[in-house]
Motif scaffolding. Structure first.
Motif, PDB file in Angstrom:
ATOM      1  N   ARG A   1     -44.497 -30.460  21.711  1.00 31.78           N
ATOM      2  CA  ARG A   1     -43.266 -31.269  21.371  1.00 31.78           C
ATOM      3  C   ARG A   1     -43.372 -32.031  20.285  1.00 31.78           C
ATOM      4  O   ARG A   1     -44.352 -32.082  19.527  1.00 31.78           O
ATOM      5  CB  ARG A   1     -42.920 -32.091  22.553  1.00 31.78           C
ATOM      6  CG  ARG A   1     -44.134 -33.000  23.021  1.00 31.78           C
ATOM      7  CD  ARG A   1     -43.798 -33.828  24.289  1.00 31.78           C
ATOM      8  NE  ARG A   1     -43.780 -32.618  25.295  1.00 31.78           N
ATOM      9  CZ  ARG A   1     -43.268 -32.999  26.443  1.00 31.78           C
ATOM     10  NH1 ARG A   1     -42.419 -34.081  26.772  1.00 31.78           N
ATOM     11  NH2 ARG A   1     -43.251 -32.058  27.410  1.00 31.78           N
TER      12      ARG A   1
ATOM     13  N   CYS B   1     -40.669 -35.105  18.207  1.00 33.84           N
ATOM     14  CA  CYS B   1     -39.675 -36.236  18.368  1.00 33.84           C
ATOM     15  C   CYS B   1     -39.585 -36.988  19.644  1.00 33.84           C
ATOM     16  O   CYS B   1     -38.538 -37.468  20.252  1.00 33.84           O
ATOM     17  CB  CYS B   1     -38.194 -35.640  18.014  1.00 33.84           C
ATOM     18  SG  CYS B   1     -37.982 -34.958  16.409  1.00 33.84           S
ATOM     19  N   HIS B   2     -40.941 -36.873  20.127  1.00 36.75           N
ATOM     20  CA  HIS B   2     -41.210 -37.514  21.483  1.00 36.75           C
ATOM     21  C   HIS B   2     -41.618 -38.949  21.115  1.00 36.75           C
ATOM     22  O   HIS B   2     -41.610 -39.416  20.115  1.00 36.75           O
ATOM     23  CB  HIS B   2     -42.080 -36.867  22.246  1.00 36.75           C
ATOM     24  CG  HIS B   2     -43.537 -36.531  21.727  1.00 36.75           C
ATOM     25  ND1 HIS B   2     -43.409 -35.724  20.490  1.00 36.75           N
ATOM     26  CD2 HIS B   2     -44.752 -37.021  21.768  1.00 36.75           C
ATOM     27  CE1 HIS B   2     -44.523 -35.939  19.977  1.00 36.75           C
ATOM     28  NE2 HIS B   2     -45.419 -36.518  20.669  1.00 36.75           N
TER      29      HIS B   2
ATOM     30  N   ARG C   1     -38.461 -35.227  23.946  1.00 32.68           N
ATOM     31  CA  ARG C   1     -38.900 -34.194  22.959  1.00 32.68           C
ATOM     32  C   ARG C   1     -37.520 -33.699  22.380  1.00 32.68           C
ATOM     33  O   ARG C   1     -36.459 -33.758  23.233  1.00 32.68           O
ATOM     34  CB  ARG C   1     -39.764 -33.153  23.576  1.00 32.68           C
ATOM     35  CG  ARG C   1     -39.079 -32.372  24.809  1.00 32.68           C
ATOM     36  CD  ARG C   1     -39.760 -31.186  25.334  1.00 32.68           C
ATOM     37  NE  ARG C   1     -39.401 -30.784  26.656  1.00 32.68           N
ATOM     38  CZ  ARG C   1     -39.626 -29.663  27.483  1.00 32.68           C
ATOM     39  NH1 ARG C   1     -40.349 -28.933  26.384  1.00 32.68           N
ATOM     40  NH2 ARG C   1     -39.220 -29.273  28.176  1.00 32.68           N
ATOM     41  N   TYR C   2     -37.724 -32.759  21.481  1.00 31.64           N
ATOM     42  CA  TYR C   2     -36.675 -32.093  20.631  1.00 31.64           C
ATOM     43  C   TYR C   2     -36.792 -30.716  21.169  1.00 31.64           C
ATOM     44  O   TYR C   2     -37.753 -29.953  20.962  1.00 31.64           O
ATOM     45  CB  TYR C   2     -36.453 -32.343  19.373  1.00 31.64           C
ATOM     46  CG  TYR C   2     -35.277 -31.235  18.753  1.00 31.64           C
ATOM     47  CD1 TYR C   2     -34.198 -31.818  18.789  1.00 31.64           C
ATOM     48  CD2 TYR C   2     -35.651 -30.254  17.846  1.00 31.64           C
ATOM     49  CE1 TYR C   2     -32.998 -31.135  18.295  1.00 31.64           C
ATOM     50  CE2 TYR C   2     -34.584 -29.586  17.296  1.00 31.64           C
ATOM     51  CZ  TYR C   2     -33.281 -29.921  17.656  1.00 31.64           C
ATOM     52  OH  TYR C   2     -32.115 -29.220  17.155  1.00 31.64           O
TER      53      TYR C   2
ATOM     54  N   ASP D   1     -34.768 -26.735  20.114  1.00 29.76           N
ATOM     55  CA  ASP D   1     -33.836 -26.094  19.554  1.00 29.76           C
ATOM     56  C   ASP D   1     -32.804 -25.319  20.453  1.00 29.76           C
ATOM     57  O   ASP D   1     -33.174 -25.187  21.698  1.00 29.76           O
ATOM     58  CB  ASP D   1     -34.492 -24.924  18.568  1.00 29.76           C
ATOM     59  CG  ASP D   1     -34.943 -25.179  17.545  1.00 29.76           C
ATOM     60  OD1 ASP D   1     -34.610 -26.409  16.903  1.00 29.76           O
ATOM     61  OD2 ASP D   1     -36.071 -24.563  17.147  1.00 29.76           O
TER      62      ASP D   1
ATOM     63  N   ARG E   1     -32.720 -24.134  25.000  1.00 26.34           N
ATOM     64  CA  ARG E   1     -32.120 -25.032  26.091  1.00 26.34           C
ATOM     65  C   ARG E   1     -31.719 -24.355  27.289  1.00 26.34           C
ATOM     66  O   ARG E   1     -30.847 -23.416  27.116  1.00 26.34           O
ATOM     67  CB  ARG E   1     -31.411 -26.082  25.566  1.00 26.34           C
ATOM     68  CG  ARG E   1     -31.725 -26.800  24.462  1.00 26.34           C
ATOM     69  CD  ARG E   1     -30.596 -27.451  23.523  1.00 26.34           C
ATOM     70  NE  ARG E   1     -31.021 -28.234  22.456  1.00 26.34           N
ATOM     71  CZ  ARG E   1     -30.144 -28.841  21.545  1.00 26.34           C
ATOM     72  NH1 ARG E   1     -28.972 -28.863  21.976  1.00 26.34           N
ATOM     73  NH2 ARG E   1     -30.706 -29.162  20.404  1.00 26.34           N
TER      74      ARG E   1
ATOM     75  N   PHE F   1     -34.473 -37.308  22.504  1.00 24.06           N
ATOM     76  CA  PHE F   1     -35.241 -37.285  21.227  1.00 24.06           C
ATOM     77  C   PHE F   1     -34.905 -38.264  20.370  1.00 24.06           C
ATOM     78  O   PHE F   1     -33.673 -38.765  20.274  1.00 24.06           O
ATOM     79  CB  PHE F   1     -35.170 -35.884  20.491  1.00 24.06           C
ATOM     80  CG  PHE F   1     -34.222 -35.717  19.907  1.00 24.06           C
ATOM     81  CD1 PHE F   1     -33.660 -35.787  18.656  1.00 24.06           C
ATOM     82  CD2 PHE F   1     -32.780 -35.048  20.666  1.00 24.06           C
ATOM     83  CE1 PHE F   1     -32.676 -35.539  17.857  1.00 24.06           C
ATOM     84  CE2 PHE F   1     -31.798 -34.806  20.003  1.00 24.06           C
ATOM     85  CZ  PHE F   1     -31.629 -34.650  18.736  1.00 24.06           C
ATOM     86  N   ASP F   2     -35.864 -38.629  19.406  1.00 18.17           N
ATOM     87  CA  ASP F   2     -35.655 -39.817  18.397  1.00 18.17           C
ATOM     88  C   ASP F   2     -35.152 -41.205  19.179  1.00 18.17           C
ATOM     89  O   ASP F   2     -34.393 -41.895  18.450  1.00 18.17           O
ATOM     90  CB  ASP F   2     -34.475 -39.463  17.332  1.00 18.17           C
ATOM     91  CG  ASP F   2     -35.128 -38.400  16.523  1.00 18.17           C
ATOM     92  OD1 ASP F   2     -36.404 -38.192  16.524  1.00 18.17           O
ATOM     93  OD2 ASP F   2     -34.626 -37.708  15.548  1.00 18.17           O
TER      94      ASP F   2
ATOM     95  N   LEU G   1     -30.201 -34.372  24.906  1.00 21.82           N
ATOM     96  CA  LEU G   1     -30.042 -33.129  24.393  1.00 21.82           C
ATOM     97  C   LEU G   1     -29.172 -32.408  25.644  1.00 21.82           C
ATOM     98  O   LEU G   1     -29.039 -32.779  27.108  1.00 21.82           O
ATOM     99  CB  LEU G   1     -31.388 -32.389  24.701  1.00 21.82           C
ATOM    100  CG  LEU G   1     -32.180 -32.517  23.548  1.00 21.82           C
ATOM    101  CD1 LEU G   1     -33.603 -31.939  23.729  1.00 21.82           C
ATOM    102  CD2 LEU G   1     -31.596 -31.719  22.496  1.00 21.82           C
TER     103      LEU G   1
END
Length: 730
Positions: free
Chosen positions: A319, A321-322, A338-339, A341, A345, A381-382, A402
């Motif tokens: 992962r 952006c966690h 996490r991020y 794509d 998803r 994320f972020d 997300l």
């Protein structure tokens, strides 16, 4: 002394004004009529000085001022202004410098009303507009309300103390003037009559030995004793930091080195300050997410790979952006978010898993597979996460939620996560604040990504600032007190002076030092409002929590690839998606990796590793500087009577105190030989009229040296800073 138990609206009249236009008379500010466009004072021009002078009904302690506004934005609103106050209109001090937002909401400002922790009274308040929101427009004020107390039981003791304070300071200014001009009889007579001391006895001793007796060796002894007793510490702490970057590992040149982490951005780092161990997990290498887990032992200077793939060991999957947070008491590391794509998803992958790593047992544990179903945040994320180890509580704020990858999902407005707490012992999530996108209420919290959030273990507050929300770049700064559930706005981001606060940005990295009450910020991406584009440049800022002051201690806006190639072992190149962690015990920052933001190499990531120390002058350096100044003065006195002896002293005694690494000081030392036959000195204006009498041939130059040495001592020990002659104006 009486205290202010309650603050209330104070009555006043407008006694003077610079100008007014048409029917926009000064008295209009007495009435709050936000729907009436004519209910305002408007200056006749915007040429300075423009002002309003308010006279209070009775002498009062004025704590705050409220500005009312028109119901719509207006070009004549005050973008910048100053407020002065005093007991008479000819002698006023600055109480506030600020500005209004160009909106319809009333604004309240706290005014300076204390000196030396004592409140002081005012009879007059002067409002001085500096700039309006519309360029070249006249100034308008719609409504002004003053709050405080004019209760005689409160004001009279304050007035008595203030008058005594002014009397004492006036006498001390006279004592300073008499001594500087060698009016010894007047000095001794005034001091004997008033029994007021000019300074601490130690500084009187220093003055006697230096100025009266010319005993430079004894002067050095007093200064050295003062330094060793910590009397220069306050001065040192007021000096700007100087950054010192050191590369820990040379830039990675190949792909075969498996003994240290590879290139990445969007990773996470935490430090255990007791063992001086840095932990790093995950990230994005430009092609894929990573699941490797590393530790770095600072004392050994060695990386250790704890796991090549934490998922294989019951830990989190790869992962970026966690967020990761270390509990220093229980020696555990928590990771969340996490991020993904859009193509990855689905209903299963959009669950927010939450893991803990136990350092002593080297074991990962899945706390829950979806915090969103247990009262915590959804998959984000972020975001930001930090810990109050005293209360065993994690705080998570912001981040973008997300959503699925269907066409319907993609048309939805972005969703941002609120402020949550997680109590570790009871495994309990709690939503403290939901996202308030409009942020109209001062207690509202606007969620965002790419921001900073830090927990102060001393005052138990969260400090939150900057970030991005969709296309909006935020520059606000506020605290949240979990115990009282209160938000306190430090800066709303609208009164920004670009040279004195960090630029509106996101992905900047911040740390906090609870011992020094400082917040440190290393820049990431920032928004250039003039060019309307994002840029990456290096800058390092320090925020003094107590003084509410930002300082830029380092800035490098060079964007040349050739320049940064030359500087690669001197300082890190500009970047974002990097990680910065701070050892607040040993006062060292550690930086690893990131994205250099090169348009021609979008997948490039970095693997350089740096330490950063913020350095101030040491006691030893300050002592050396003082000895240099003392010996330079002694050299000039010797040169006046015996140039040959002076030359020997210059080469032997004075040279020993010179910092030859400082070009300016080295040049100054080299030029001293040319003064052997010169008897001219540059004196400040307040000493230019002093006449050196018999027996005191060097009185003025010694006084000048004494004043310089005194500047290193605490203010409460020293003579007043001002000079009596400066009070006389044309």
């Amino acid at each position: 002394m009486a205290s202010i138990s309650e603050s209330y609206k104070l009555n006043y009249t407008i006694t003077k004004w610079s100008s007014f236009s048409a029917s926009y008379i000064p008295d209009n500010i007495l009435s709050n009529k936000p729907s009436d466009q004519s209910s305002r004072w408007s200056s006749e021009s915007n040429y300075p000085p423009q002002f309003l002078l308010l006279k209070l009904e009775r002498t009062a302690i004025v704590e705050s001022i409220i500005f009312g506004k028109y119901e719509k934005t207006h070009v004549c609103n005050l973008k910048k202004f100053k407020i002065y106050g005093g007991l008479n209109e000819d002698n006023m001090m600055e109480l506030l410098q600020s500005g209004l937002k160009n909106d319809h909401v009333n604004e309240t400002f706290q005014l300076k009303h204390k000196i030396e922790d004592h409140v002081f009274p005012c009879r007059y308040i002067k409002i001085v507009p500096i700039m309006s929101w519309g360029p070249s427009f006249n100034f308008s004020i719609w409504y002004v309300e003053l709050n405080g107390s004019d209760n005689p039981d409160v004001v009279q003791p304050c007035l008595m103390w203030y008058n005594q304070y002014r009397e004492r300071e006036a006498i001390r200014l006279c004592l300073k003037h008499f001594r500087q001009h060698n009016y010894s009889e007047a000095f001794e007579s005034l001091q004997k009559k008033t029994k007021i001391s000019l300074e601490d006895p130690l500084l009187t001793e220093l003055h006697n030995e230096l100025v009266l007796h010319g005993d430079f060796d004894r002067c050095e002894e007093i200064v050295e004793r003062s330094v060793n007793n910590g009397l220069f510490n306050h001065f040192i702490n007021q000096q700007d930091y100087q950054p010192r970057w050191t590369p820990i590992v040379p830039l990675h040149s190949g792909s075969g080195d498996e003994n240290r982490p590879g290139m990445r951005g969007g990773h996470q780092m935490s430090i255990d300050v007791e063992t001086e161990t840095i932990y790093m997990f995950g990230g994005w290498d430009g092609a894929q997410d990573l699941a490797d887990f590393w530790s770095y032992n600072v004392s050994l200077g060695q990386w250790t790979c704890i796991s090549r793939n934490t998922e294989d060991e019951g830990g989190p999957s790869a992962r970026s952006c966690h967020k990761m947070c270390l509990d220093p008491v229980r020696k555990q590391i928590f990771t969340l978010g996490r991020y993904l794509d859009s193509g990855m998803r689905n209903s299963q992958s959009l669950k927010s898993d939450f893991y803990v790593y136990d350092i002593p047992t080297n074991k990962w544990t899945l706390i829950c597979d979806d915090t969103g179903s247990e009262g915590g945040p959804k998959l984000i994320f972020d975001h930001q996460m930090c810990i109050d180890s005293r209360k065993s509580t994690l705080y998570v704020f912001g981040g973008r939620v997300l959503i699925g990858s269907t066409a319907e999902d993609r048309t939805q407005e972005p969703t941002f996560s609120g402020l949550f707490s997680y109590h570790i012992p009871t495994n309990t999530w709690k939503c403290l604040r939901s996202d308030s996108p409009n942020g109209n209420n001062p207690q509202d919290v606007k969620s965002r990504i790419g921001h900073s959030m830090l927990f102060h273990s001393g005052n138990h507050k969260l400090y939150i600032f900057a970030g991005q929300r969709s296309k909006e770049y935020l520059n606000d700064f506020f605290t949240y007190n979990p115990e009282s559930d209160e938000v306190q706005v430090i800066s709303d981001g609208h009164k920004k002076d670009g040279s004195h606060v960090p630029a509106a940005g996101f992905t900047q990295r911040a740390t906090i030092d609870p011992d020094t009450n400082e917040i440190h910020v290393l820049s990431g991406l920032s928004k250039d409002k003039e060019k309307r584009e994002e840029n990456v440049s290096n800058s390092f800022w320090v925020y003094d929590i107590v003084r509410n002051k930002w300082s830029c201690i380092y800035k490098n806006e060079n964007s040349s690839a050739q320049y940064w190639n030359k500087m690669q072992n001197v300082e890190p190149c500009p970047r974002f998606a990097h990680q910065l962690t701070y050892d607040y015990v040993h006062k060292v920052h550690y930086l690893f990796g990131g994205n250099p933001g090169k348009p021609n190499l979008p997948k490039m990531r970095l693997d350089d590793f740096w330490s950063l120390k913020l350095c101030r002058p040491t006691k030893e350096q300050l002592l050396r500087r003082c000895k240099y100044l003392i010996r330079k003065d002694k050299f000039q006195e010797i040169s006046a009577r015996n140039p040959l002896e002076a030359l020997t002293y210059l080469q032997r005694d004075l040279a020993a105190t010179v910092n030859h690494k400082d070009p300016a000081e080295t040049k100054e030392f080299q030029l001293l030989a040319s003064t052997l036959f010169s008897k001219t000195y540059d004196l400040p204006d307040h000493l230019s009229t002093v006449k050196n009498s018999d027996g005191f041939e060097h009185y003025t130059t010694r006084t000048l040296l004494f004043d310089t040495l005194v500047s290193y001592f605490p203010e409460d020990m020293a003579q007043p800073k001002g000079n009596l002659v400066d009070l006389i104006t044309f």
